[in-house]
Each structure stands twice: as structure tokens, then as C-alpha cells.
Design a protein around this motif. Structure first.
Motif, mmCIF file in Angstrom:
data_model
loop_
_atom_site.group_PDB
_atom_site.id
_atom_site.type_symbol
_atom_site.label_atom_id
_atom_site.label_comp_id
_atom_site.label_asym_id
_atom_site.label_seq_id
_atom_site.Cartn_x
_atom_site.Cartn_y
_atom_site.Cartn_z
ATOM 1 N N ASP A 10 8.079 4.209 14.051
ATOM 2 C CA ASP A 10 9.160 3.924 13.119
ATOM 3 C C ASP A 10 9.947 5.209 12.887
ATOM 4 O O ASP A 10 9.369 6.297 12.826
ATOM 5 C CB ASP A 10 8.590 3.409 11.793
ATOM 6 N N GLY A 12 11.441 6.165 10.225
ATOM 7 C CA GLY A 12 11.307 6.712 8.883
ATOM 8 C C GLY A 12 12.596 6.570 8.092
ATOM 9 O O GLY A 12 13.562 5.936 8.534
ATOM 10 N N ARG A 13 12.621 7.182 6.920
ATOM 11 C CA ARG A 13 13.742 7.010 5.994
ATOM 12 C C ARG A 13 14.769 8.136 6.063
ATOM 13 O O ARG A 13 15.853 8.016 5.475
ATOM 14 C CB ARG A 13 13.207 6.912 4.559
ATOM 15 N N SER A 227 4.779 1.032 6.288
ATOM 16 C CA SER A 227 5.517 0.710 5.059
ATOM 17 C C SER A 227 5.134 1.653 3.923
ATOM 18 O O SER A 227 5.996 2.101 3.151
ATOM 19 C CB SER A 227 5.237 -0.739 4.643
ATOM 20 N N ASN A 230 6.709 5.072 4.519
ATOM 21 C CA ASN A 230 8.126 5.005 4.159
ATOM 22 C C ASN A 230 8.310 4.926 2.653
ATOM 23 O O ASN A 230 9.227 5.530 2.087
ATOM 24 C CB ASN A 230 8.791 3.815 4.837
ATOM 25 N N GLY A 234 8.980 8.684 3.659
ATOM 26 C CA GLY A 234 9.365 8.514 5.060
ATOM 27 C C GLY A 234 10.162 9.675 5.606
ATOM 28 O O GLY A 234 11.153 9.488 6.300
ATOM 29 N N ASN A 237 9.468 10.774 11.426
ATOM 30 C CA ASN A 237 9.110 9.619 12.248
ATOM 31 C C ASN A 237 7.628 9.326 12.070
ATOM 32 O O ASN A 237 6.834 10.223 11.777
ATOM 33 C CB ASN A 237 9.385 9.897 13.724
#
Length: 266
Positions: A10, A12-13, A227, A230, A234, A237
């Protein structure tokens, strides 16, 4: 003993690109996780090269070696595959200015009946979850870990240090890198977690353990870990590989590496 695999990354944020990479081959029992570093998109290139080279070469070797290979044989094959990947990344970094300085952390695992051979470079990690308890089974190759080992910092101080992510070993940064490999015993229902620091920096071991205690499918657990990372910010990565051992280990008369050396005949 059979193994169930799940892998997910993912962005990330905070980051705009994803420099984490995973690759698995359940039929051969191989899992690879890499967290790239470098300017522009070089980190993505390094992590993808590591996953592609190591998975491809290691799976090919395992398919040819079949079940007769000892753990020492497999460890040697892991070393060779990682060395080849390291040289390829190092050469690319030094021949193309766009890729200058790129490298990647690494966790590579080969799952065999009753155990896993797990090698790592850098601060990406492997954990084993058994009977509701989480144990870290790799030790970071990082400045913070060296300071902890030397008694300069406590683990609690290291957790809030500004020197996070300063690794002392990485794939592709120099023309040689040492893969640290250990054999770990596995029981039925054990869960092995491989992850980048995008997970372990956002969640402490207790938080990871609490999520894994929820049970359920590997997909649900992997999604829940990402989740939660994040949700905690987050900031990087996130890469997760989960492998669950199923069934009983097959009996074996072969000694496990590292007690048996190649060519020793013992």
C-alpha cells in the motif's frame, strides 16, 4: 505441511509512489519482500529488481533441486540469488544517473515442512505468531539497532528517535552484501509475518499482535494490518506478507542447517 500465502502493498497516506514490492510462489514455498530507497523512482526500480531476480532464480533452482536439497543447500542458493540481484542493482545504479544511489532492504523466505529459512538485509522484518504471541525473528541491520545492542539507547528511546530508517546494510548499495539467514521451526497454525518498516514504524509489536489475535483469513488480517498502519499516520509505504503453516510437518532424517554443512556428509 502446507503453507497458505498472502501478500499486499500500500502506498500509505503521505507518499505519492510505492517503493515497496512483494513476490511469492506458493508452489515452491518462496516469499520475497523489498523496500526500495533512492531518488526519483529509483527505489521502485531497486525493489522490483530484487523481487524479480530473487524469486525467479530461487524458484528455478528449487524446482530443479526438488526435495533432496538440504537446508544448507537451500541457504547457499539463497545467498547466490541475493548476490546476483545485488550485483545487478549495483551495476544499474552505477551505470544510469537516474538510478544513482538506489538500493533496497530485503526479506526472503523459503518454507519447508516444519521450518522456514528466513534471510534478511536492512530493517524490513519477519515475525512469528504462535498461540496468540508475536515474536520478532529478525534483527534490524540499522544504526538504531546497533545503538540498542551497545546499550546507548533503550528500545523505548529508539522508538521515538529521529534516526529511524538509517540502515547499515542494503541490497545494491555496494558490490557485496551479506544475507543473514536463520532456520526457524514451525508448527501447525503458526503464522509468519514479513513486513516493511512502513508497518513496524507505525505499529508496535503489541498492536500487531492484537490484530493477528483477531484471526480470520490471511486477506482479512493483511488488510487490517495495513488499515491500522494508515490509521496511525501511514507515513511510509507498507508491505505485508503473511504465511500460515497448515497440517503436520513431515518426518525427516536430515539434519537441519546450520548443523549440517555442504559436503560434510554428516
Amino acid at each position: 505441511m502446507d503453507f497458505e500465502f498472502f501478500a499486499l502493498t500500500d502506498t500509505g497516506r503521505v507518499r505519492n509512489n510505492n517503493e515497496d514490492c512483494t513476490a511469492t510462489d506458493p508452489a515452491s514455498g518462496v516469499a520475497v519482500l523489498a523496500d526500495g530507497m533512492g531518488g526519483y523512482n529509483a527505489g521502485e526500480v531497486a525493489s522490483q529488481m530484487a523481487c524479480d531476480f530473487i524469486l525467479g532464480e530461487l524458484v528455478r533452482w528449487l524446482n530443479e533441486a526438488a526435495r533432496s536439497a538440504s537446508d544448507a543447500d537451500v541457504k547457499r542458493a539463497m545467498d547466490i540469488c541475493v548476490d546476483n540481484a545485488n550485483r545487478a542493482i549495483f551495476t544499474a545504479a552505477n551505470s544510469n544517473p537516474t538510478f544513482a544511489g538506489m538500493g533496497t532492504t530485503l526479506v526472503v523466505s523459503v518454507f519447508r515442512s516444519g521450518r522456514a529459512l528466513i534471510g534478511h538485509i536492512g530493517d524490513s522484518r519477519a515475525y512469528r505468531f504462535r498461540d496468540g504471541m508475536l515474536s520478532q525473528i529478525t534483527k534490524d541491520h540499522s544504526l538504531l539497532q546497533e545503538q540498542i545492542d551497545a546499550g546507548i539507547l533503550t528500545p523505548e528511546q529508539a522508538a521515538v528517535s529521529a534516526n529511524k530508517n538509517l540502515v547499515t546494510r542494503a541490497v545494491g548499495v555496494e558490490d557485496f552484501v551479506l544475507l543473514e539467514t536463520r532456520a526457524h521451526e514451525l508448527q501447525a497454525d503458526d503464522l509468519v509475518l514479513m513486513c516493511s518498516d512502513g508497518l513496524s514504524d507505525m505499529l508496535n509489536d503489541r498492536q500487531i499482535e492484537d490484530i493477528l489475535r483477531l484471526g480470520g483469513s490471511l486477506s482479512d488480517l493483511g488488510q487490517a494490518l495495513i488499515s491500522a498502519a494508515n490509521g496511525a499516520g501511514g507515513r511510509d509505504n507498507i508491505a505485508v506478507v503473511l504465511v500460515r503453516a497448515q497440517g503436520a510437518a513431515e518426518p525427516s532424517s536430515r539434519s537441519w542447517w546450520p548443523f549440517r554443512r555442504l559436503g560434510s556428509g554428516t
